[in-house]
Design a protein around this motif. Sequence first.
Motif, short mmCIF file in Angstrom:
data_model
loop_
_atom_site.label_atom_id
_atom_site.label_comp_id
_atom_site.label_asym_id
_atom_site.label_seq_id
_atom_site.Cartn_x
_atom_site.Cartn_y
_atom_site.Cartn_z
N VAL A 211 0.83 -1.20 0.00
CA VAL A 211 0.00 0.00 0.00
C VAL A 211 0.87 1.25 0.00
CG1 VAL A 211 -1.64 1.33 1.39
CG2 VAL A 211 -1.98 -1.13 1.07
N GLN A 212 1.89 1.26 0.83
CA GLN A 212 2.77 2.43 0.88
C GLN A 212 3.48 2.63 -0.46
OE1 GLN A 212 5.36 1.70 4.21
NE2 GLN A 212 3.71 1.82 5.72
N SER A 213 3.90 1.53 -1.07
CA SER A 213 4.57 1.65 -2.38
C SER A 213 3.62 2.19 -3.43
CB SER A 213 5.12 0.29 -2.82
OG SER A 213 6.07 -0.19 -1.90
N PHE A 214 2.36 1.71 -3.40
CA PHE A 214 1.38 2.18 -4.38
C PHE A 214 1.09 3.66 -4.18
CE2 PHE A 214 -2.98 3.12 -5.61
CZ PHE A 214 -3.03 2.61 -6.91
N ASN A 215 0.87 4.06 -2.92
CA ASN A 215 0.58 5.47 -2.66
C ASN A 215 1.78 6.35 -3.01
OD1 ASN A 215 -1.98 4.85 -1.77
ND2 ASN A 215 -1.40 4.78 0.39
N GLY A 216 2.99 5.86 -2.72
CA GLY A 216 4.18 6.62 -3.09
C GLY A 216 4.30 6.76 -4.60
N LEU A 217 3.99 5.67 -5.30
CA LEU A 217 4.04 5.72 -6.76
C LEU A 217 3.03 6.73 -7.30
CD1 LEU A 217 4.99 4.54 -9.49
CD2 LEU A 217 3.19 2.82 -9.25
N MET A 218 1.82 6.74 -6.73
CA MET A 218 0.81 7.69 -7.20
C MET A 218 1.19 9.12 -6.87
SD MET A 218 -1.29 5.99 -8.90
CE MET A 218 -2.34 7.40 -9.21
N ASP A 219 1.81 9.33 -5.69
CA ASP A 219 2.27 10.68 -5.35
C ASP A 219 3.31 11.16 -6.36
OD1 ASP A 219 0.63 10.78 -3.14
OD2 ASP A 219 2.17 10.07 -1.75
N THR A 220 4.24 10.28 -6.68
CA THR A 220 5.28 10.64 -7.65
C THR A 220 4.67 10.90 -9.02
OG1 THR A 220 6.89 9.30 -6.44
CG2 THR A 220 7.44 9.91 -8.70
N HIS A 221 3.74 10.02 -9.40
CA HIS A 221 3.09 10.18 -10.72
C HIS A 221 2.29 11.48 -10.78
CE1 HIS A 221 1.07 9.24 -14.42
NE2 HIS A 221 -0.12 9.23 -13.82
N GLU A 222 1.55 11.76 -9.70
CA GLU A 222 0.75 12.99 -9.69
C GLU A 222 1.65 14.22 -9.77
OE1 GLU A 222 -2.83 15.07 -7.07
OE2 GLU A 222 -1.61 13.47 -6.21
N HIS A 223 2.76 14.19 -9.02
CA HIS A 223 3.68 15.33 -9.05
C HIS A 223 4.29 15.50 -10.44
CE1 HIS A 223 6.60 18.25 -7.62
NE2 HIS A 223 7.57 17.52 -8.18
N SER A 224 4.71 14.38 -11.04
CA SER A 224 5.32 14.45 -12.37
C SER A 224 4.31 14.94 -13.40
CB SER A 224 5.85 13.08 -12.79
OG SER A 224 6.84 12.63 -11.89
N LEU A 225 3.07 14.46 -13.28
CA LEU A 225 2.04 14.87 -14.23
C LEU A 225 1.71 16.35 -14.07
CD1 LEU A 225 0.46 13.42 -16.43
CD2 LEU A 225 -1.40 13.07 -14.80
N GLN A 226 1.63 16.78 -12.83
CA GLN A 226 1.38 18.20 -12.60
C GLN A 226 2.51 19.06 -13.15
OE1 GLN A 226 0.78 18.37 -8.38
NE2 GLN A 226 -1.38 17.81 -8.50
N GLN A 227 3.73 18.58 -12.97
CA GLN A 227 4.87 19.31 -13.52
C GLN A 227 4.80 19.37 -15.05
OE1 GLN A 227 5.99 21.00 -10.79
NE2 GLN A 227 8.10 20.60 -11.47
N SER A 228 4.42 18.24 -15.65
CA SER A 228 4.31 18.21 -17.11
C SER A 228 3.21 19.13 -17.60
CB SER A 228 4.03 16.77 -17.58
OG SER A 228 5.07 15.91 -17.20
#
Length: 447
Positions: A211-228
Amino acid sequence: MGIRARTVIASIVVVLLVSGGTAVAVVATVGTWVYSVARSQAQDQFLQEARRIQQADLLAPRQITASPDMTIVVDGHITRLGSAKSADLTPGVTSTNHTDLQVLRRTRGLYRILFGTQVTLRGPPGSNGVQVQLYSVRPLLGVHDKIVSVIKVVAICLLVGVLLGALVALWLSRYIVRPLQRIDRAAARASDGDITVRLGPQGAPELERLVQSFNGLMDTHEHSLQQSHRFAADVSHELRTPLAALLPAGEVLQEESASMSPDAREAAGLLNGEIQNLARLVEDLIEISRHDSGQVVLSLETTDLVELTNDVLDHRGWLDDVRVSAQPHVIAQVDRRRIELVIANLVGNAVRHGRPPIAIDLASTPSDTVIEVTNAGEPIPPQVQDRLFDRFYKVETARTRTQGSGLGLALTLENVRAHHGRIGVHSDESATTFRVTLPNSPKRQGN
């Protein structure tokens, strides 16, 4: 086969192996004990009768009183035939060196035993007595019924054990599978573009790291997507300033092209065309950025889609190329500008990549409004259909410089979603059809 089915099957197999082995051992042990007890009881009964005969005060063997199943042999001759027949009295049986009241036991079929013994009867005065052999074939009463009863009880216990094992396995598999199903649903939502999905505690400590890995992955993905998205929006806005200067300059060059040399005229036309393409790309990027940032607000109004479609075709010069099939009026509550872009993108895509005849069908039902754009071009392969609405995707890379930026269908999808509608494509050898369904529902009052 899923985890739940495998868990249940494995549990049943284990219960069957353990309980089945135990059941076989119990039946064998109990059966042997029941058989032994019944044989001992039959032997004791036979021996008691032999003692009674020996202790009787008899002067002649023919005066012996015995149960009807007792066979009596005197001096090698059968004087009375009971349950032990002549065929049972083989030489191996009758030649046995008998001792008084020593019991001979020979199996005669399932749950039947031949008993034999010798007794000495008092003979005439002065004699040593008379040697008499007694034989009887007796059934072991109750053995079969008792063993069958034990087997029934063991079978019922085994069945109950299997059922309980299956129920426990179902409960355990549900405890294991339910968190995995939540994770699967969250992953499906994430793959559909929902970057806000997160997982809460799943109850099982072993799943917490996942669960922590999934949430961390989504946090990273959301941040990267927002940056893009922020980068695309910033670049688009920054390009607006030079474009504001380039567009008038291109128009001037176009107006003055008649007085230019052929090479200069061709260069001016090429430059003006690229400026127009860049301007459309920037506007599309800005529009995509609005959708990504959630800044799109629908301006709903009562709109006649037939009139709107004809205006789109007339404005772009497609009236002679596209047939419109509809009721006199198809009224819907939509954002006029965005639905105009949807129709223009779908028809433009059919004009550029399809073949005549090209048709637009408009229809309205109490629940939905449907827009269909059909052309008779080459069928679209299934693997391409799955990516048609992806951003910057082009079916043919050779079209990159001449057929737009690859954002048209992506913007069409976003505008349809903004109306809480859906869009799909069906393509075969006869035709390719894009179908837009807009619900006639009050929930479309905002994005």
